[in-house]
Design a protein around this motif. Structure first.
Motif, short mmCIF file in Angstrom:
data_model
loop_
_atom_site.label_atom_id
_atom_site.label_comp_id
_atom_site.label_asym_id
_atom_site.label_seq_id
_atom_site.Cartn_x
_atom_site.Cartn_y
_atom_site.Cartn_z
N ARG A 296 -10.77 -11.75 7.91
CA ARG A 296 -10.86 -10.09 7.89
C ARG A 296 -9.49 -9.29 7.96
NH1 ARG A 296 -13.10 -10.30 12.48
NH2 ARG A 296 -11.35 -9.65 13.83
N ILE A 297 -8.52 -9.88 8.67
CA ILE A 297 -7.28 -9.17 8.87
C ILE A 297 -6.60 -9.27 6.94
CG2 ILE A 297 -4.76 -9.45 9.34
CD1 ILE A 297 -6.63 -8.31 11.47
N LEU A 298 -7.06 -10.44 6.61
CA LEU A 298 -6.10 -10.75 5.31
C LEU A 298 -6.80 -9.95 4.21
CD1 LEU A 298 -4.87 -14.32 5.59
CD2 LEU A 298 -3.42 -11.86 5.75
N SER A 299 -8.14 -9.57 4.41
CA SER A 299 -9.02 -9.06 3.41
C SER A 299 -8.66 -7.40 3.23
CB SER A 299 -10.22 -9.15 3.59
OG SER A 299 -10.98 -8.61 4.74
N SER A 300 -7.83 -6.73 3.93
CA SER A 300 -7.56 -5.32 3.70
C SER A 300 -6.21 -4.93 3.97
CB SER A 300 -8.43 -4.64 4.69
OG SER A 300 -7.94 -4.57 5.84
N THR A 301 -5.71 -3.75 3.73
CA THR A 301 -4.37 -3.25 4.09
C THR A 301 -4.21 -2.73 5.10
OG1 THR A 301 -4.81 -1.49 2.40
CG2 THR A 301 -3.92 -3.39 1.70
N ASN A 302 -5.27 -2.50 5.85
CA ASN A 302 -5.20 -1.93 7.14
C ASN A 302 -3.98 -2.07 8.08
OD1 ASN A 302 -7.82 -0.84 6.62
ND2 ASN A 302 -8.93 -2.06 8.09
N LEU A 303 -3.46 -3.40 7.98
CA LEU A 303 -2.24 -3.29 8.70
C LEU A 303 -1.05 -2.33 8.29
CD1 LEU A 303 -0.72 -7.00 9.01
CD2 LEU A 303 0.96 -5.10 8.72
N ILE A 304 -1.16 -2.08 7.19
CA ILE A 304 -0.20 -1.24 6.55
C ILE A 304 -0.34 0.36 7.13
CG2 ILE A 304 1.14 -0.07 4.72
CD1 ILE A 304 1.20 -2.56 3.33
N GLU A 305 -1.66 0.65 6.89
CA GLU A 305 -2.16 1.99 7.42
C GLU A 305 -1.92 2.04 8.83
OE1 GLU A 305 -5.89 2.99 6.13
OE2 GLU A 305 -5.56 2.53 4.32
N ASN A 306 -2.08 1.02 9.71
CA ASN A 306 -1.74 1.03 11.15
C ASN A 306 -0.43 1.24 11.37
OD1 ASN A 306 -4.58 0.84 11.76
ND2 ASN A 306 -4.29 -1.38 12.01
N LEU A 307 0.51 0.39 10.61
CA LEU A 307 1.93 0.76 10.74
C LEU A 307 2.49 2.10 10.49
CD1 LEU A 307 4.81 -0.63 10.81
CD2 LEU A 307 4.77 -1.13 8.27
N ASP B 37 0.85 -1.25 0.11
CA ASP B 37 0.06 -0.08 0.10
C ASP B 37 0.80 1.22 -0.13
OD1 ASP B 37 -2.32 1.53 -0.05
OD2 ASP B 37 -2.82 1.09 1.91
N GLY B 38 0.24 2.42 -0.39
CA GLY B 38 1.18 3.50 -0.37
C GLY B 38 0.43 4.61 0.38
N VAL B 39 1.36 5.27 1.20
CA VAL B 39 0.90 6.31 2.19
C VAL B 39 1.60 7.85 1.74
CG1 VAL B 39 0.67 7.10 4.70
CG2 VAL B 39 0.58 4.79 3.92
N ARG B 40 0.63 8.75 1.84
CA ARG B 40 1.31 10.06 1.45
C ARG B 40 1.78 10.76 2.40
NH1 ARG B 40 1.68 12.40 -3.26
NH2 ARG B 40 0.44 10.68 -4.22
N PHE B 41 3.07 11.79 2.26
CA PHE B 41 3.68 12.33 3.21
C PHE B 41 3.70 13.92 2.15
CE2 PHE B 41 4.36 8.39 4.79
CZ PHE B 41 4.28 8.38 6.30
N GLY B 42 3.08 14.78 2.49
CA GLY B 42 3.14 16.06 1.55
C GLY B 42 3.19 15.45 0.20
#
Length: 273
Positions: A195-206, A34-39
């Protein structure tokens, strides 16, 4: 100035440590990207899950956009450091077409792609007026909660038909990659692991840890700075990693992937013969 120099040196070491990890000893069965934006900078992250349900930060890649080239470069790096691209792998991604394209190009049919359900809900509801968003999101959540892939697909397709006349954009978004939002559901995993493996929430939480560390940064001066801070943040967060919720169900996932390998290898042998 001295403190700043020490921090830069320290984060450079953290980044080098992360990006030089030997991955060949990890029995990975799932990969989340997944990608997360910083500026104005986007950081792509790859997190792996091994057969025991342990999580591992595999690598980072900085870019202006979530394009196929950046994803391919990230995947090429983790493969060069030991990830085996010739064994089936559950790959959990958001709905970005470039990301999907790169995953398929690199892993081919060894990638069992799971589109993030949370991203799907977000993309669909953002194409709707505010008044409809709660009910549509609820309807999608209820479909995924059935844990029956045929019924879930029927419910979601019915929802798309109800939307397509007044809101064709939302209907098209719902149908795009729909089957891949159900990939994990077809494996018969325990509910909490599914439930855990059906989303990229793990990366967003990271990345929430990274944002916490960098919350006072007013301006990200360069992509290198973003990567240094990100590496420091994810390595700090990794120290607190626990096994996936539902990790006792991992043998079911492993068996499904190995069965997929046997089928693919058998099909190829048949073609050669």
């Amino acid at each position: 100035s001295a403190v700043s120099e020490r921090f830069v040196y320290g984060t450079e070491r953290k980044l080098a440590e992360l990006m030089s990890r030997d991955l060949s000893g990890l029995a990975l069965v799932a990969l989340m990207i997944d990608g997360v934006r910083f500026g104005e900078h986007l950081v792509l992250a790859a997190v792996g899950v091994d057969e025991r349900g342990e999580k591992h930060v595999l690598g980072l890649r900085e870019g202006a956009t979530e394009n196929a080239g950046a994803v391919r470069a990230l995947l090429a790096d983790v493969i060069e450091r030991g990830l085996n691209p010739n064994r089936s792998l559950l790959v959990v991604i958001d709905g970005a077409k470039a990301l999907h394209k790169a995953v398929v190009e690199v892993f081919g049919d060894r990638a069992l792609v799971q589109r993030c359900r949370e991203h799907k809900k977000r993309n669909v509801t953002e194409a709707l007026p505010e008044r409809l968003r709660p009910s549509v999101r609820s309807a999608m959540s209820q479909a995924y909660a059935t844990r029956d892939p045929k019924r879930a697909r029927r419910l979601l397709e019915n929802l798309a038909r109800r939307l397509e006349h007044q809101h064709p954009g939302a209907a098209a978004s719902l149908r795009e990659g729909l089957d891949e939002t159900l990939s994990v559901m077809r494996l018969g995993l325990p509910e909490n692991l599914e439930r855990i493996l059906s989303s990229t929430n793990l990366i967003e939480n990271l990345f929430s840890r990274v944002r916490e560390i960098g919350r006072r940064v007013r301006r990200w001066q360069s992509g290198t700075m973003v990567l240094r801070w990100t590496a420091a943040g994810v390595l700090e967060a990794e120290r607190g990693f626990r096994k996936l919720v539902g990790h006792r169900g991992m043998p079911i996932l492993v068996a499904a992937l190995r069965a997929r390998d046997s089928q693919l290898d058998g099909d190829r042998k048949g073609v050669v013969d």
